[in-house]
Design a protein around this motif. Sequence first.
Motif, short mmCIF file in Angstrom:
data_model
loop_
_atom_site.label_atom_id
_atom_site.label_comp_id
_atom_site.label_asym_id
_atom_site.label_seq_id
_atom_site.Cartn_x
_atom_site.Cartn_y
_atom_site.Cartn_z
N ASN A 333 0.80 -1.22 0.00
CA ASN A 333 0.00 0.00 0.00
C ASN A 333 0.84 1.28 0.00
O ASN A 333 0.28 2.37 -0.22
CB ASN A 333 -0.92 0.02 1.22
CG ASN A 333 -2.10 -0.92 1.07
OD1 ASN A 333 -3.00 -0.70 0.27
ND2 ASN A 333 -2.10 -2.00 1.84
N SER A 334 2.14 1.17 0.28
CA SER A 334 2.95 2.37 0.47
C SER A 334 4.13 2.50 -0.48
O SER A 334 4.84 3.50 -0.44
CB SER A 334 3.48 2.41 1.91
OG SER A 334 2.45 2.25 2.84
N THR A 361 -2.08 8.54 -4.43
CA THR A 361 -1.76 7.16 -4.03
C THR A 361 -2.19 6.88 -2.59
O THR A 361 -2.70 5.80 -2.29
CB THR A 361 -0.26 6.86 -4.23
OG1 THR A 361 -0.05 5.46 -4.07
CG2 THR A 361 0.63 7.59 -3.24
N VAL A 362 -2.00 7.85 -1.68
CA VAL A 362 -2.43 7.65 -0.30
C VAL A 362 -3.96 7.60 -0.23
O VAL A 362 -4.54 6.81 0.54
CB VAL A 362 -1.87 8.75 0.62
CG1 VAL A 362 -2.38 8.57 2.05
CG2 VAL A 362 -0.35 8.74 0.61
N THR A 364 -5.92 6.50 -2.55
CA THR A 364 -6.33 5.19 -3.07
C THR A 364 -6.21 4.11 -2.00
O THR A 364 -7.12 3.30 -1.81
CB THR A 364 -5.47 4.81 -4.29
OG1 THR A 364 -5.67 5.76 -5.33
CG2 THR A 364 -5.84 3.42 -4.80
N ALA A 365 -5.07 4.10 -1.30
CA ALA A 365 -4.86 3.11 -0.24
C ALA A 365 -5.92 3.26 0.85
O ALA A 365 -6.48 2.26 1.34
CB ALA A 365 -3.47 3.27 0.35
N ASP A 368 -9.52 2.32 -0.59
CA ASP A 368 -9.65 0.88 -0.80
C ASP A 368 -9.81 0.13 0.52
O ASP A 368 -10.65 -0.77 0.65
CB ASP A 368 -8.43 0.35 -1.55
CG ASP A 368 -8.45 -1.15 -1.70
OD1 ASP A 368 -9.45 -1.68 -2.23
OD2 ASP A 368 -7.49 -1.81 -1.25
N GLY A 438 -8.18 8.99 -5.64
CA GLY A 438 -8.37 7.92 -4.68
C GLY A 438 -9.58 7.06 -5.00
O GLY A 438 -9.52 5.82 -4.91
N THR A 442 -9.36 3.22 -6.23
CA THR A 442 -10.02 2.16 -5.48
C THR A 442 -10.81 1.25 -6.41
O THR A 442 -10.81 0.02 -6.26
CB THR A 442 -10.98 2.77 -4.43
OG1 THR A 442 -10.22 3.53 -3.50
CG2 THR A 442 -11.73 1.68 -3.69
N ASP A 445 -8.61 -1.02 -8.25
CA ASP A 445 -8.32 -2.16 -7.37
C ASP A 445 -9.40 -3.23 -7.50
O ASP A 445 -9.11 -4.43 -7.62
CB ASP A 445 -8.22 -1.67 -5.92
CG ASP A 445 -7.80 -2.76 -4.95
OD1 ASP A 445 -8.63 -3.64 -4.66
OD2 ASP A 445 -6.65 -2.74 -4.48
N ASN A 464 -3.06 -4.34 -4.73
CA ASN A 464 -2.92 -3.08 -3.98
C ASN A 464 -1.78 -2.23 -4.54
O ASN A 464 -1.89 -1.01 -4.64
CB ASN A 464 -2.67 -3.37 -2.50
CG ASN A 464 -3.88 -3.95 -1.80
OD1 ASN A 464 -5.01 -3.78 -2.25
ND2 ASN A 464 -3.64 -4.66 -0.71
N THR A 468 -2.48 1.48 -6.23
CA THR A 468 -1.95 2.71 -5.65
C THR A 468 -1.13 3.50 -6.66
O THR A 468 -1.16 4.73 -6.66
CB THR A 468 -1.10 2.41 -4.41
OG1 THR A 468 -0.12 1.40 -4.70
CG2 THR A 468 -1.96 1.95 -3.25
#
Length: 483
Positions: A333-334, A361-362, A364-365, A368, A438, A442, A445, A464, A468
């Motif tokens: 995720n990161s 990206t953050v 999206t994490a 999700d 985001g 998601t 994903d 994931n 992201t």
Amino acid sequence: MQKIRMHSVIERLEKMEHEYRRQILHAAFGMLVFAFPFLDVSTLLLLSFLIIIVLAYFPEYPVIAKFLYRKPEPGSREELTDMNDGVRSARNLAVSVFTMLLISQMLQFTPLDFPLYVIGGAIAISTFGSSAATFIRHRTRIHLNGAARRINGGGDQHLLPSSIVMLGIGIVSAFVAGFWIAGWGTLGVSREMVNMIFFLAVIGSITGALFESIPSKVDDNISVPLGAGMAMWLFHAFGYSVPPSEMFMALMFSLVLGYLAYRARIADLSALFSASLLGVLIIVFSDIFWFILLLTFFILGGAFTKYKYTYKESIGIAQSKDGVRSYENVFSNSMAALVLAILYGIYPQYSELIIFAYLGTVATATGDTLASEIGTTARSQPIMITTLKPVRAGVDGAVSVLGEVAALLGAMVIGVLPVLFGRVDGALTVIFITTAGGFLGTNVDSLLGATLQHRGMLSNSGVNLVATFAGAFISGILYLLLV
């Protein structure tokens, strides 16, 4: 007189408990790094190869058998096998050193460079740091379980105190070794070089502690030195460093927050060191706020994992291990956020674009995770994103109205935070781009889950990771179109 002293030392080693003797010899191997300035890479390569040959073909040699062999207890089943951890571990360490030296030798014919001070630092971490950690772990096991228990039969348990000891000893020893090797024969080491050596010592030590904390069939004497060495080599190639004081503060901040997550049972030990590594790199390459933003995702994810956990467990869709995250969750995720933070430090001229991609990206994490943890508790039946047909909750690619709303709100939180803290200009634009990136990320994903993951082409962590990066790409494109 000297022979008498040497004989006395050997006698003491013979009488010492096997595990302590092994770790003293293991740490003594690390002393070889102080000979690095006096030998060239070819000579060191030959020496390490000879050590491998000796340990591979002469294991019955009396000296080797006496000091490295672990004597099985009377009546133990191990008497029926030829397995010996001491000789095998020593050989694996020599193989790791040989591998790094071989890479360094081959790179002499290219513009790239794998300097000896980096290799020396990796060896110091995997000898001094690992030996200190094993010593603490061994003493702890004796204290907790009694001296009569067979020490090596308790499984591969990695305790937090020993891992912290490894981290601290690893940083100090890697810095001393690197400073010694880099500074020998010169009038002094420049301030920039000191910064780089300490920077790499911290990165290598966290990486080594991380690899040691991951349950694996791969021997630590392979994973720790090679993992630490490759990480240090990578960041050496970037040529980027910060003063030791800033690096130390970033390390302490990341460790404390990681420890709190560990104590709250949001993260296991591997996740603690994964998050610490991410935190240090994101802080030094970008800014502490961007790490706090990533922490917001982890906190929200950990909190909503516990949301109706009993119900999710009853229908078989709850997170394993009571929702405790591991290094796989952290990195999948990161990783996109880490890459963007590093790019932010190396290419400041593109800082605004990179910031918007980072927010995407953050977001999206976060979106999700909230969609998965909240959406699966919806009373209405979810549908498959590719066919729009009803499916049971928890199926890869399943979406619900509640899950979509949770994803939208989770992504919006990430967009609102930098606005509230005054980190960006244009509030509505920032919130829109972040939320859109985001939310769409998601759903990417979900789409990947319904297709590639369903066919076994991607794991959940792989989905994931790709999603992201997709969220970062979407927010980056929206920035270029709208700003």
